[in-house]
Write a protein that holds these residues in place. Structure first.
Motif, PDB file in Angstrom:
ATOM      1  N   ARG A  41       0.837  -1.208   0.000  1.00  0.00           N
ATOM      2  CA  ARG A  41       0.000   0.000   0.000  1.00  0.00           C
ATOM      3  C   ARG A  41       0.872   1.258   0.000  1.00  0.00           C
ATOM      4  O   ARG A  41       1.784   1.385   0.799  1.00  0.00           O
ATOM      5  CB  ARG A  41      -0.901   0.017   1.234  1.00  0.00           C
ATOM      6  N   SER A 100       0.663   0.934  -6.408  1.00  0.00           N
ATOM      7  CA  SER A 100      -0.443   0.703  -5.486  1.00  0.00           C
ATOM      8  C   SER A 100      -0.942   2.027  -4.920  1.00  0.00           C
ATOM      9  O   SER A 100      -0.166   2.843  -4.427  1.00  0.00           O
ATOM     10  CB  SER A 100      -0.001  -0.210  -4.337  1.00  0.00           C
ATOM     11  N   THR A 101      -2.241   2.226  -4.998  1.00  0.00           N
ATOM     12  CA  THR A 101      -2.840   3.449  -4.465  1.00  0.00           C
ATOM     13  C   THR A 101      -3.965   3.096  -3.511  1.00  0.00           C
ATOM     14  O   THR A 101      -4.429   1.956  -3.459  1.00  0.00           O
ATOM     15  CB  THR A 101      -3.410   4.331  -5.592  1.00  0.00           C
ATOM     16  N   SER A 102      -4.426   4.076  -2.754  1.00  0.00           N
ATOM     17  CA  SER A 102      -5.532   3.871  -1.824  1.00  0.00           C
ATOM     18  C   SER A 102      -6.581   4.945  -2.051  1.00  0.00           C
ATOM     19  O   SER A 102      -6.257   6.126  -2.233  1.00  0.00           O
ATOM     20  CB  SER A 102      -5.027   3.930  -0.375  1.00  0.00           C
ATOM     21  N   LYS A 103      -7.832   4.561  -2.060  1.00  0.00           N
ATOM     22  CA  LYS A 103      -8.923   5.513  -2.255  1.00  0.00           C
ATOM     23  C   LYS A 103      -9.172   6.333  -0.989  1.00  0.00           C
ATOM     24  O   LYS A 103      -9.684   7.444  -1.057  1.00  0.00           O
ATOM     25  CB  LYS A 103     -10.201   4.770  -2.653  1.00  0.00           C
ATOM     26  N   GLU A 104      -8.814   5.769   0.173  1.00  0.00           N
ATOM     27  CA  GLU A 104      -9.061   6.457   1.434  1.00  0.00           C
ATOM     28  C   GLU A 104      -7.783   7.140   1.938  1.00  0.00           C
ATOM     29  O   GLU A 104      -6.698   6.574   1.877  1.00  0.00           O
ATOM     30  CB  GLU A 104      -9.547   5.456   2.488  1.00  0.00           C
ATOM     31  N   TRP A 140      -5.080   8.218   4.496  1.00  0.00           N
ATOM     32  CA  TRP A 140      -4.580   7.579   5.714  1.00  0.00           C
ATOM     33  C   TRP A 140      -4.781   8.501   6.904  1.00  0.00           C
ATOM     34  O   TRP A 140      -4.461   9.689   6.869  1.00  0.00           O
ATOM     35  CB  TRP A 140      -3.099   7.262   5.552  1.00  0.00           C
ATOM     36  N   TYR A 193      -4.323   1.544   8.797  1.00  0.00           N
ATOM     37  CA  TYR A 193      -4.411   0.127   8.440  1.00  0.00           C
ATOM     38  C   TYR A 193      -3.360  -0.663   9.214  1.00  0.00           C
ATOM     39  O   TYR A 193      -2.358  -0.122   9.679  1.00  0.00           O
ATOM     40  CB  TYR A 193      -4.283  -0.076   6.930  1.00  0.00           C
ATOM     41  N   ASP A 225      -4.437  -6.075   7.762  1.00  0.00           N
ATOM     42  CA  ASP A 225      -5.014  -5.544   6.526  1.00  0.00           C
ATOM     43  C   ASP A 225      -4.069  -5.778   5.352  1.00  0.00           C
ATOM     44  O   ASP A 225      -4.495  -6.123   4.246  1.00  0.00           O
ATOM     45  CB  ASP A 225      -5.286  -4.046   6.657  1.00  0.00           C
ATOM     46  N   ASP A 278      -4.323  -8.083   1.772  1.00  0.00           N
ATOM     47  CA  ASP A 278      -3.953  -7.699   0.412  1.00  0.00           C
ATOM     48  C   ASP A 278      -3.331  -8.882  -0.328  1.00  0.00           C
ATOM     49  O   ASP A 278      -3.575  -9.086  -1.526  1.00  0.00           O
ATOM     50  CB  ASP A 278      -2.948  -6.544   0.436  1.00  0.00           C
ATOM     51  N   SER A 309       4.649   6.745   2.932  1.00  0.00           N
ATOM     52  CA  SER A 309       4.149   5.371   3.002  1.00  0.00           C
ATOM     53  C   SER A 309       4.972   4.538   3.973  1.00  0.00           C
ATOM     54  O   SER A 309       4.432   3.678   4.681  1.00  0.00           O
ATOM     55  CB  SER A 309       4.165   4.732   1.611  1.00  0.00           C
TER      56      SER A 309
END
Length: 262
Positions: free
Chosen positions: A31, A36-40, A42, A48, A52, A56, A178
């Motif tokens: 992540r 790799s991206t996240s819609k939410e 952090w 996470y 979690d 993945d 990250s």
């Protein structure tokens, strides 16, 4: 892979040794790394967890329709691999945990060392932010040398430079934030000793004798907790996958794979 690292952090020769022996290798971006991206967004209160991140892995196996796999992890990736095996033993043919820990906050063991942190931050500040692409490539080579600690050996700077340049141009490069998110997930993780002691899966624990980040005592305690675990302690290895030791490491891993397919 480990904290802040993506799929391309695996040494090409490590992958090649396994492919040459007939294995298909699946690498992926953690992540916030690589592609790799996240819609939410952090948030620390809703950060996470390593669990979690283990989910993945299973999601990737599901997407690729892989029913069972040999799971390998380095450092933070070793912790994630342990959780994958604990929570999904039916999907895990074998487990290889490299330079990792079953409980980073274990009060009975020396903690993760912070001695190299100033050097790592210095490399980031000097080369990672203001040095452009050449600076970021130099940062990665410098940090690899730092992670080697007292271990000796040549660094394949050409391959590292080519991989880093490709990563920067095509995959959005390294994201310091990250790595911070991953570190929070590590610190929030709980002990896995008891769950690992009941794991009915062939396990190999690999650790460097001169690891400057994760003391080898973490690897040794993990082996003691698992009656079926095998171990490989490498004298000339820090918190890094040294080229000179890759063949021995992958040979031992394949022996562990074979234990899982008998």
């Amino acid at each position: 892979m480990g904290n802040g690292n993506d799929a391309l952090s695996w040494p090409p020769n490590f992958i090649a040794h396994l492919v040459d022996r007939g294995y298909q290798v699946i690498r992926y971006d953690h992540r916030g790394t690589g592609l790799s991206t996240s819609k939410e967004k952090w948030k620390k209160k809703k950060a996470y967890s390593l669990n979690d991140m283990a989910d993945d892995v299973v999601a990737i196996l599901d997407t690729l329709d892989v029913k069972k796999a040999h799971v390998i992890g380095v450092s933070m990736g070793g912790m994630i691999a342990q959780i994958v095996a604990i929570e999904n033993p039916e999907r895990t043919a074998s487990l290889t945990s490299i330079m990792s820990s079953a409980h980073v906050m274990d009060s009975e063991l020396p903690p993760m060392s912070n001695k190299i942190v100033p050097k790592m931050i210095s490399a980031i500040l000097k080369h990672g932010f203001f040095g452009g692409k050449k600076g970021q490539i130099k940062r990665q080579i410098i940090q690899k040398r730092i992670l080697m600690g007292e271990a000796t050996g040549e660094i394949d700077t050409r391959t590292m430079a080519e991989t880093s340049l490709y990563n920067l141009k095509e995959r959005d490069g390294y994201k310091l934030i990250s790595a911070r998110h991953h570190y929070v997930a590590i610190l929030n993780s709980k002990s896995r000793y008891e769950a690992l002691s009941q794991l009915p899966i062939p396990t190999l624990v690999i650790h460097g004798e001169v690891d400057p980040v994760m003391p080898i005592s973490h690897g040794k305690k993990m082996v003691r907790a698992m009656a079926q675990a095998d171990s490989l302690w490498i004298n000339n290895m820090g918190h890094d996958l040294p080229d000179l030791e890759l063949e021995e490491m992958t040979d031992r891993m394949i022996l562990n794979f074979e234990r899982g397919t008998q």
